[in-house]
Design an enzyme around this catalytic site. Structure first.
Site, PDB file in Angstrom:
ATOM      1  N   ASP A 115      45.018  74.038  -6.610  1.00  0.00           N
ATOM      2  CA  ASP A 115      45.838  74.323  -7.514  1.00  0.00           C
ATOM      3  C   ASP A 115      45.578  74.615  -9.135  1.00  0.00           C
ATOM      4  O   ASP A 115      44.771  73.655  -9.454  1.00  0.00           O
ATOM      5  CB  ASP A 115      46.928  73.251  -7.462  1.00  0.00           C
ATOM      6  CG  ASP A 115      48.403  73.396  -8.180  1.00  0.00           C
ATOM      7  OD1 ASP A 115      48.992  74.452  -7.827  1.00  0.00           O
ATOM      8  OD2 ASP A 115      48.541  72.702  -9.137  1.00  0.00           O
TER       9      ASP A 115
ATOM     10  N   GLU B 282      43.864  79.198  -6.651  1.00  0.00           N
ATOM     11  CA  GLU B 282      44.929  79.812  -7.291  1.00  0.00           C
ATOM     12  C   GLU B 282      44.516  79.932  -8.758  1.00  0.00           C
ATOM     13  O   GLU B 282      44.784  79.141  -9.442  1.00  0.00           O
ATOM     14  CB  GLU B 282      46.279  78.660  -7.175  1.00  0.00           C
ATOM     15  CG  GLU B 282      47.403  79.407  -7.807  1.00  0.00           C
ATOM     16  CD  GLU B 282      48.386  78.301  -8.329  1.00  0.00           C
ATOM     17  OE1 GLU B 282      49.607  78.498  -8.570  1.00  0.00           O
ATOM     18  OE2 GLU B 282      47.865  77.084  -8.785  1.00  0.00           O
TER      19      GLU B 282
END
Length: 545
Positions: free
Chosen positions: A207, A268
């Site tokens: 993330d 990401e």
């Protein structure tokens, strides 16, 4: 030697709280995933990626982690995770877990220790605490704004009851950012990686992988008024894409390389171009990076050709696959987004500031065509749960049901991401459409989703589910993920046309039918074809007649 699995895999994202609820409390869980794993095997995916299920107060749907080495009771237990992992592996499905290294929950033991410690302490050094500006320190250390809206700084009350230092949170105030210049932080996450690798996971989706490192001195920064909140359209931001972040992932790469089974890291990393994104997948760093420039490209042949061509140049140039994606838990579902204008920033949802509402018929037609193109491209591909059913964005949620921090921090100006996170429908006539036996659902499901339920589409020719099954089967049979793309000339300007191996792929993004030359036989199509023509918003795979 067999190529690493992640170079060609079709990977299915599971948003656990919205996939399947075995406990009946209205929130999906790990036992629900295990119970539905055969449906994913039937779909034909190679791996699953699970969004966060670790211990969390759930202020941001699990992206605020309080304990990185355990399962939140909301989703079950470590034993449930092990059972799910084994069930997936038994079916040849690999498992990727979400890791959130940019920030923790404010309930994490480290942050609680920081609050109880004095300024300048080693406990506070794990996070980004700073003195405020002004004579009494009452102004934030800089002008940075949170991705979710509002200031990116919150002031703490010290142990003696006086106003104290400020801490940085690029997201919600309950998500304090770690200070990755500290060796202790780096070592902690290496140990967290080992914990899950030792359990047998096949990789990690990381993330905010372009975050973590902040520019020294934390200088003020004012983004453009129309900037993407995650930095996907900004060149030089003091908290996104700093060069030092690559040192972290080199350490992670070396750690994963010590395990068998080709364990993988997927970034990401919201960057303005595919070329910049490729910096995250150089040979000694991550293995995959989501192709967000591709995902956010309009449904038009010229820009699609440009981003595909660039991607197939820059990713292989560093030894990585292009990693394609059209939907995820943070963006408007592509069955709605592709029928909107280009003013649909990541994370905003469809709300009061959106440029109108999408036409659901146009949106689904374009979504099916876009997926038909994506699954013919060389490289790896990610699918988001429910897109195989043709689910649109859920727009008309009642205000009292909304839970995204963006909704609250912008006072309802942005709807946020709840609309793409509504629990998916399995059986049209069951309570909660089969999501939960009790009928409970943490976000309300639109009544019109009954016709999109899996049991209404399974085995039905022409359904979106059957289209996905056929695309994935043919993709694998024809070895398209490891193929080479060649652009085809002579087609109308609004047609995207290329060849991969034996397959000619054509998508009509224009306003008029596209004639199909003689000598081509239809292998599959995203929608009905006319007599010798490819209709508007339709894509097809052809082979020589």
């Amino acid at each position: 030697m067999t190529a690493e699995w992640w170079r060609t895999a079709a990977i299915y994202q599971i948003y656990p709280r919205s996939f399947a609820d075995a406990s009946g409390d209205g929130v999906g869980d790990l036992r629900g995933v295990t119970a539905r794993i055969d449906a994913l095997s039937d779909l034909g995916v190679d791996a699953i990626w699970l969004s966060p299920f670790m211990t969390s107060p759930q202020k941001d749907a699990g992206y605020d982690v309080a304990d990185y080495r355990d399962v939140d009771p909301l989703f079950g237990s470590l034993a449930d995770f092990d059972d799910m992992l084994a069930a997936a592996h038994d079916r040849g499905i690999r498992v990727i877990v979400d890791l959130v290294p940019n920030h923790s929950s404010d309930q994490h033991v480290w942050f609680q220790a920081a609050l109880a410690s004095a300024p300048g302490s080693s406990e506070r050094a794990r996070y980004l605490f700073r003195d405020g500006k002004g004579p009494d320190g009452s102004e934030p250390p800089n002008n940075w704004q949170s991705v979710f809206g509002g200031p990116a700084w919150t002031r703490v009350v010290e142990a003696d009851g006086t106003p104290g230092q400020w801490y940085l949170h690029l997201f919600d105030s309950s998500q304090p950012d770690f200070d990755w210049s500290q060796r202790e932080v780096r070592d902690e996450f290496l140990d967290i990686l080992r914990f899950w690798l030792d359990r047998g996971v096949d990789g990690f989706r990381v993330d905010v992988a372009h975050g973590l490192v902040k520019q020294e001195g934390l200088p003020d920064f004012v983004p453009p008024a129309d900037a993407d909140s995650m930095g996907g359209d900004s060149e030089d931001v003091p908290y996104w894409g700093r060069p030092g972040v690559h040192e972290i992932y080199r350490e992670w790469h070396d750690l994963l390389a010590g395990y068998d089974g080709d364990r993988a890291l997927c970034a990401e990393a919201w960057r303005p171009t595919a070329q910049e994104t490729a910096l995250w997948v150089r040979p000694d760093e991550m293995h995959q990076a989501f192709n967000f420039p591709y995902m956010m490209t309009d449904w038009a042949a010229a820009p699609l050709r440009e981003v595909i061509a660039e991607s197939l140049e820059v990713f292989p140039a560093v030894g990585a696959p292009a990693t394609w994606v059209l939907s995820n838990h943070d963006v408007i579902r592509h069955a709605s987004r592709l029928a909107l204008g280009d003013d649909s920033p990541q994370g905003h949802g469809i709300g009061p500031l959106s440029p109108g509402k999408p036409d659901p018929v146009v949106g689904l037609r374009r979504a099916r065509a876009a997926t038909t193109v994506m699954l013919a491209l060389p490289g790896s591909a990610y699918l988001y749960q429910g897109e195989e059913l043709g689910l649109p964005e859920a727009i008309e949620l009642p205000d009292e049901a909304r839970q995204d921090p963006t909704w609250f921090r912008t006072n309802g100006e942005r709807y946020g991401r709840d609309g793409c996170r509504v629990p998916i429908p399995w059986e049209a006539d069951a309570p909660a459409f089969g999501f939960s036996a009790t009928g409970a659902s943490w976000l309300p499901q639109p009544a019109e989703w009954d016709v999109l339920a899996r049991d209404r589409q399974d085995g039905v020719a022409g359904s979106t589910l059957e289209l996905y099954k056929e695309l994935l089967r043919r993709r694998r049979e024809l070895a398209l993920p490891s193929g080479d793309l060649a652009w085809l000339e002579g087609w109308p300007e609004a047609a995207l046309a290329f060849r991969n191996g034996p397959v000619t792929v054509v998508a009509n993004t224009g306003a008029d039918d596209v004639p199909v030359p003689d000598g081509l036989r239809v292998l599959l199509a995203s929608g009905p074809l006319g007599d010798g023509v490819l209709p508007v918003d339709t894509a097809a795979w052809f082979v020589a007649a």
